[in-house]
Design a protein around this motif. Structure first.
Motif, PDB file in Angstrom:
ATOM      1  N   SER A  16       0.952  -1.332   0.074  1.00 26.77           N
ATOM      2  CA  SER A  16      -0.111   0.016   0.046  1.00 26.77           C
ATOM      3  C   SER A  16       0.993   1.194  -0.125  1.00 26.77           C
ATOM      4  O   SER A  16       1.994   1.310   0.662  1.00 26.77           O
ATOM      5  CB  SER A  16      -0.992   0.048   1.338  1.00 26.77           C
ATOM      6  OG  SER A  16      -1.689   1.228   1.287  1.00 26.77           O
ATOM      7  N   THR A  17       0.610   2.070  -0.827  1.00 25.59           N
ATOM      8  CA  THR A  17       1.084   3.425  -0.739  1.00 25.59           C
ATOM      9  C   THR A  17       0.147   4.525  -0.406  1.00 25.59           C
ATOM     10  O   THR A  17      -0.848   4.221   0.317  1.00 25.59           O
ATOM     11  CB  THR A  17       1.560   3.917  -2.227  1.00 25.59           C
ATOM     12  OG1 THR A  17       0.010   4.348  -2.869  1.00 25.59           O
ATOM     13  CG2 THR A  17       2.411   2.761  -3.167  1.00 25.59           C
ATOM     14  N   GLU A  18       0.548   5.708  -0.312  1.00 26.57           N
ATOM     15  CA  GLU A  18      -0.316   6.768   0.194  1.00 26.57           C
ATOM     16  C   GLU A  18      -1.679   7.019  -0.580  1.00 26.57           C
ATOM     17  O   GLU A  18      -2.788   7.231   0.181  1.00 26.57           O
ATOM     18  CB  GLU A  18       0.438   8.096   0.285  1.00 26.57           C
ATOM     19  CG  GLU A  18       1.587   8.331   1.334  1.00 26.57           C
ATOM     20  CD  GLU A  18       2.366   9.442   1.047  1.00 26.57           C
ATOM     21  OE1 GLU A  18       1.692  10.514   0.320  1.00 26.57           O
ATOM     22  OE2 GLU A  18       3.200   9.881   1.735  1.00 26.57           O
ATOM     23  N   THR A  19      -1.669   6.304  -1.729  1.00 25.65           N
ATOM     24  CA  THR A  19      -3.003   6.500  -2.493  1.00 25.65           C
ATOM     25  C   THR A  19      -3.497   5.289  -2.975  1.00 25.65           C
ATOM     26  O   THR A  19      -4.626   5.243  -3.190  1.00 25.65           O
ATOM     27  CB  THR A  19      -2.535   7.610  -3.428  1.00 25.65           C
ATOM     28  OG1 THR A  19      -1.563   7.032  -4.372  1.00 25.65           O
ATOM     29  CG2 THR A  19      -2.347   9.013  -3.313  1.00 25.65           C
ATOM     30  N   ASP A  20      -2.428   4.349  -3.144  1.00 21.55           N
ATOM     31  CA  ASP A  20      -2.961   3.050  -3.890  1.00 21.55           C
ATOM     32  C   ASP A  20      -2.836   1.931  -2.986  1.00 21.55           C
ATOM     33  O   ASP A  20      -1.731   1.697  -2.414  1.00 21.55           O
ATOM     34  CB  ASP A  20      -2.483   3.007  -5.407  1.00 21.55           C
ATOM     35  CG  ASP A  20      -3.073   4.067  -6.268  1.00 21.55           C
ATOM     36  OD1 ASP A  20      -4.021   4.650  -5.946  1.00 21.55           O
ATOM     37  OD2 ASP A  20      -2.262   4.231  -7.286  1.00 21.55           O
ATOM     38  N   HIS A  78      -7.280   3.879  -2.960  1.00 18.97           N
ATOM     39  CA  HIS A  78      -7.651   3.706  -1.477  1.00 18.97           C
ATOM     40  C   HIS A  78      -9.358   4.156  -1.594  1.00 18.97           C
ATOM     41  O   HIS A  78     -10.053   3.347  -0.643  1.00 18.97           O
ATOM     42  CB  HIS A  78      -7.069   4.507  -0.544  1.00 18.97           C
ATOM     43  CG  HIS A  78      -5.912   4.039  -0.218  1.00 18.97           C
ATOM     44  ND1 HIS A  78      -4.980   4.691   0.695  1.00 18.97           N
ATOM     45  CD2 HIS A  78      -5.142   2.870  -0.644  1.00 18.97           C
ATOM     46  CE1 HIS A  78      -3.599   3.858   0.869  1.00 18.97           C
ATOM     47  NE2 HIS A  78      -3.884   2.843  -0.112  1.00 18.97           N
TER      48      HIS A  78
END
Length: 395
Positions: free
Chosen positions: A308-312, A380
């Motif tokens: 997981s990244t900050e957006t996806d 997300h």
């Protein structure tokens, strides 16, 4: 670059040479300094272009190329200058370049260092003293990858709209007769069961075959409708790792029977995703089934990663199977296009539709005999419109 300067300054240099014996040393120094400055200026201009630029001499050798051209074709000035362009860019014929006296515009698809759709415009550089043989060629390369992808998306959208309209007719014209046939076969089965055992055997076999074929047609019909019929995901917060584990449990017997190992690297800090769990179980089911069906060796391996990244959310499913031939990569999501002897060709179409309805995208990388990797990008939250700031207008 010498070729460029020669073209730009040919008239100036002729005048300079004609009066060289009358030029003072200080003036010669100023002239040389000016030429050096202008050479640097031209190089900076060419390097700033987003389009690729290549200058070719009459023998088809590269005399100059800018940074954009290097990025497009994965080459460098150090290993390209003075080399024939055909040895650095596949699909470019040096002999045709020599013979060409007219401008040429062609599209070319490249796969390294990135998959791109390029258009190059090739124009001869005329020699005022020799009209038969040009001084060289100028090649201008434009990257049309995004516009090509947009065109393909429009074509795909029109195709899916046509299939959706067709699906409504198929559901009525084929679905209803299939239901009717199934009902009549059930009635026939009741009458057959009243016959003597000796008379019943052959009829029972024929009846079983007919009912199996009706069931197969019904399955194909449902797959087709699921592939093209628009659906709205019923979203709620769910653990993607848990959905993956549930799907693997369903497929565990068949994966184990093929002696395939599954390596899981699932993020323990993965936040819950706003998804339709049933639809994503179908996504994982299709992708994992494709993965283990492509493996023919005894040392089969499927690797699954979540991150997981900050957006996806990023979900990767890779295998060491037979891979996908390059010529089939462009038709993976076309309906009824499959490399399997028993496949329907609708699995990946359904997978991409579900992922896109969740606001995500699917990426496929594959090499023949080296395996395939599927990468799912999932935001997300559902994308929301963003208000842009008002433009500042100077009055």
């Amino acid at each position: 670059m010498q070729l460029i300067l020669g073209l730009v300054k040919s008239g100036f240099l002729e005048k300079l040479v004609s009066r060289l014996d009358r030029v003072e040393p200080e003036e010669i120094h100023q002239i040389v300094t000016r030429l050096i400055q202008e050479k640097g200026f031209l190089e900076n201009v060419f390097e700033a272009l987003q389009e690729g630029l290549i200058i070719i001499d009459p023998e088809g050798k590269i005399m100059f190329l800018n940074r954009a051209a290097c990025q497009f074709f994965g080459i460098t000035p150090e290993n390209s200058l003075g080399e024939k362009i055909s040895s650095k860019i596949r699909g470019i014929d040096t002999i045709s370049l020599k013979r060409s006296k007219q401008a040429i515009s062609r599209d070319i698809e490249i796969f390294y260092p990135e998959h791109r759709m390029l258009n190059f415009y090739l124009s001869p550089i005329d020699d005022p003293k020799n009209q038969e043989l040009p001084l060289g060629q100028v090649m201008l390369i434009r990257d049309n990858t995004s516009s090509h992808a947009e065109t393909q998306q429009n074509i795909e959208s029109e195709r899916l709209n046509a299939l959706t309209l067709l699906a409504a007719g198929v559901a009525h014209e084929i679905g209803n007769p299939l239901n009717s046939l199934d009902i009549h076969l059930q009635l026939l089965n009741r009458k057959i069961n009243k016959l003597a055992p000796g008379e019943r055997k052959d009829l029972t076999e024929h009846l079983k075959t007919a009912r199996n074929e009706i069931s197969r047609l019904d399955t194909i019909l449902k797959q087709f409708l699921n592939a093209v019929r628009p659906t709205t995901p019923s979203r709620s917060p769910h653990d993607l790792n848990a959905v993956l584990h549930q799907t693997l449990k369903l497929l565990e017997p068949e994966i184990a029977s093929r002696n395939i190992s599954v390596n899981l690297e699932l993020s323990e800090t993965l936040p819950k995703a706003l998804i339709d769990p049933d639809q994503f179980q179908q996504v994982f089911y299709n992708l994992l089934r494709n993965a283990y069906q492509s493996i023919s060796s005894d040392e089969g391996l499927i690797e699954i990663h979540t991150h997981s990244t900050e957006t996806d959310f990023l979900i990767s499913i890779s295998d060491n199977g037979t891979g996908i031939p390059h010529e089939n990569m462009g038709s993976l999501f076309e309906p009824y296009r499959t490399t399997k002897s028993t496949g329907s060709g609708l699995g990946l179409l359904i997978v991409r539709r579900i992922i896109r309805e969740h606001g995500g995208e699917i990426e496929i990388q594959s090499q023949p005999e080296a395996g395939t990797e599927i990468l799912i990008h999932l935001p997300h939250t559902a994308p929301r419109p963003r208000m842009l700031p008002a433009p500042v207008i100077d009055l």
